[in-house]
Design an enzyme around this catalytic site. Sequence first.
Site, PDB file in Angstrom:
ATOM      1  N   LYS A   1      -2.157  -1.533  -3.819  1.00  0.00           N
ATOM      2  CA  LYS A   1      -3.021  -0.365  -3.768  1.00  0.00           C
ATOM      3  C   LYS A   1      -2.197   0.898  -3.865  1.00  0.00           C
ATOM      4  O   LYS A   1      -1.215   1.006  -3.145  1.00  0.00           O
ATOM      5  CB  LYS A   1      -3.780  -0.392  -2.439  1.00  0.00           C
ATOM      6  CG  LYS A   1      -4.641   0.804  -2.174  1.00  0.00           C
ATOM      7  CD  LYS A   1      -5.263   0.692  -0.822  1.00  0.00           C
ATOM      8  CE  LYS A   1      -6.020   1.959  -0.558  1.00  0.00           C
ATOM      9  NZ  LYS A   1      -6.475   2.047   0.787  1.00  0.00           N
TER      10      LYS A   1
ATOM     11  N   LYS B   1       0.854  -1.177   0.000  1.00  0.00           N
ATOM     12  CA  LYS B   1       0.000   0.000   0.000  1.00  0.00           C
ATOM     13  C   LYS B   1       0.889   1.225   0.000  1.00  0.00           C
ATOM     14  O   LYS B   1       1.689   1.433   0.916  1.00  0.00           O
ATOM     15  CB  LYS B   1      -0.910   0.004   1.219  1.00  0.00           C
ATOM     16  CG  LYS B   1      -1.740   1.270   1.317  1.00  0.00           C
ATOM     17  CD  LYS B   1      -2.767   1.191   2.400  1.00  0.00           C
ATOM     18  CE  LYS B   1      -3.591   2.459   2.467  1.00  0.00           C
ATOM     19  NZ  LYS B   1      -4.629   2.370   3.491  1.00  0.00           N
TER      20      LYS B   1
ATOM     21  N   LYS C   1       1.443  10.075   5.760  1.00  0.00           N
ATOM     22  CA  LYS C   1       1.491   8.645   6.093  1.00  0.00           C
ATOM     23  C   LYS C   1       2.767   7.957   5.593  1.00  0.00           C
ATOM     24  O   LYS C   1       2.830   6.746   5.500  1.00  0.00           O
ATOM     25  CB  LYS C   1       0.238   7.958   5.534  1.00  0.00           C
ATOM     26  CG  LYS C   1      -1.068   8.524   6.123  1.00  0.00           C
ATOM     27  CD  LYS C   1      -2.287   7.646   5.794  1.00  0.00           C
ATOM     28  CE  LYS C   1      -3.546   8.151   6.514  1.00  0.00           C
ATOM     29  NZ  LYS C   1      -4.703   7.238   6.346  1.00  0.00           N
TER      30      LYS C   1
HETATM   31  C1  PBG Z   1      -7.649   3.438   5.533  1.00  0.00           C
HETATM   32  C2  PBG Z   1      -7.886   3.270   4.086  1.00  0.00           C
HETATM   33  C3  PBG Z   1      -7.645   4.198   3.048  1.00  0.00           C
HETATM   34  C4  PBG Z   1      -8.165   3.616   1.894  1.00  0.00           C
HETATM   35  C5  PBG Z   1      -8.643   2.352   2.239  1.00  0.00           C
HETATM   36  N1  PBG Z   1      -8.443   2.154   3.597  1.00  0.00           N
HETATM   37  C6  PBG Z   1      -7.112   5.577   3.077  1.00  0.00           C
HETATM   38  C7  PBG Z   1      -5.746   5.843   3.546  1.00  0.00           C
HETATM   39  O1  PBG Z   1      -4.934   4.939   3.772  1.00  0.00           O
HETATM   40  O2  PBG Z   1      -5.452   7.017   3.738  1.00  0.00           O
HETATM   41  C8  PBG Z   1      -8.188   4.262   0.537  1.00  0.00           C
HETATM   42  C9  PBG Z   1      -9.219   3.749  -0.415  1.00  0.00           C
HETATM   43  C10 PBG Z   1      -9.499   4.615  -1.586  1.00  0.00           C
HETATM   44  O3  PBG Z   1      -8.857   5.652  -1.835  1.00  0.00           O
HETATM   45  O4  PBG Z   1     -10.420   4.257  -2.334  1.00  0.00           O
HETATM   46  N2  PBG Z   1      -6.438   3.021   6.035  1.00  0.00           N
END
Ligand code: PBG
Length: 325
Positions: free
Chosen positions: A248, A195, A217
């Site tokens: 992701k 991620k 983050k």
């Molecule tokens: C939370 C989370 C996020 C997403 C999914 N779970 C946001 C982030 O990490 O800031 C993003 C999903 C999307 O943009 O469709 N941890």
Amino acid sequence: MIQRPRRNRKSASVRSLVRETQVGVNDLIFPLFLLEGSKKKIEVDSMPGIFRLSTDLLLKEIESCLALGIHAFDVFPVVGENYKDKTATKSFDANFFYQKSLALIKNTFPEITLMTDVALDPYSSDGHDGIVDENGVILNDATLEVLGKMALVQAEAGADVIGPSDMMDGRVEHIRRVLDAHGHEHVSIMSYTAKYASAFYGPFRDALDSAPKSGNKKTYQMDPANSSEALIEAELDEMEGADFLMVKPALAYLDIIKSLQQHSNLPITAYNVSGEYAMLKAAGEKGWLDYDKVMEETLLSIKRAGADIILTYHAKEMAQKLKNI
Ligand code: PBG
């Protein structure tokens, strides 16, 4: 000329015979945003066509998706600011509206695959995925404790697949142990393996009002410049007991999807995230792109790169399209 590749493109029939990749409704997971209360439906400004729904309307939405063949859903809670605190206590409170709604959803539709997100950010007054100390440092091991408790109440509410999305080290192993110790050895873990610290999550953070209150983050989500690191994460997640690996976002990371697929025998999921949805919607609304066609081409590219499963806000529209073919 002996070789004429165009022969294999000469008709729709021949093209369909030689087609290598297809997107089917069974490949799709539909993310849903849950609101507290009833009879509430609020569109996400930056995601036209995607709504935050209260449980009653969310149940109706699931019913209409089931009629289209979609049977897997990832439910995210929209948590009021008044409920948020530093240690995300509502995330492991079995009486909180999210956990109660999960139970209602699963009892109403036992046949679905119900997925949940495990991370502190929607419940955290800091808007971070982990606990933030007084110096702004995101604490890894203290966060694991909360993640374990959160996963457990979600499993108890009826979640089939737990999705740790926080990128803390060791979370898959910790969650697996907690689940197993409480008799939830059949609850799966879909790890957000690679991620990235991406700006494509903007519309999602609008939907949940979950943007970090300070900092960013980057000390836990991955650097977009890196790919070897994704393989380190994949190896660890496999050893720690993940059932699915996720990449992701999807589109700017198709190479990572490919490389995880080549290195792992686990099913690979790609999260076609909010910003990717927003781009196509915006261009479609302006008449600059043919939305239906670019949506299909986009999902196809993600599967062609090697994803088995796609988490996507296009799921309902794609299922509709597949049904009409
Ligand atoms: C939370 C989370 C996020 C997403 C999914 N779970 C946001 C982030 O990490 O800031 C993003 C999903 C999307 O943009 O469709 N941890």
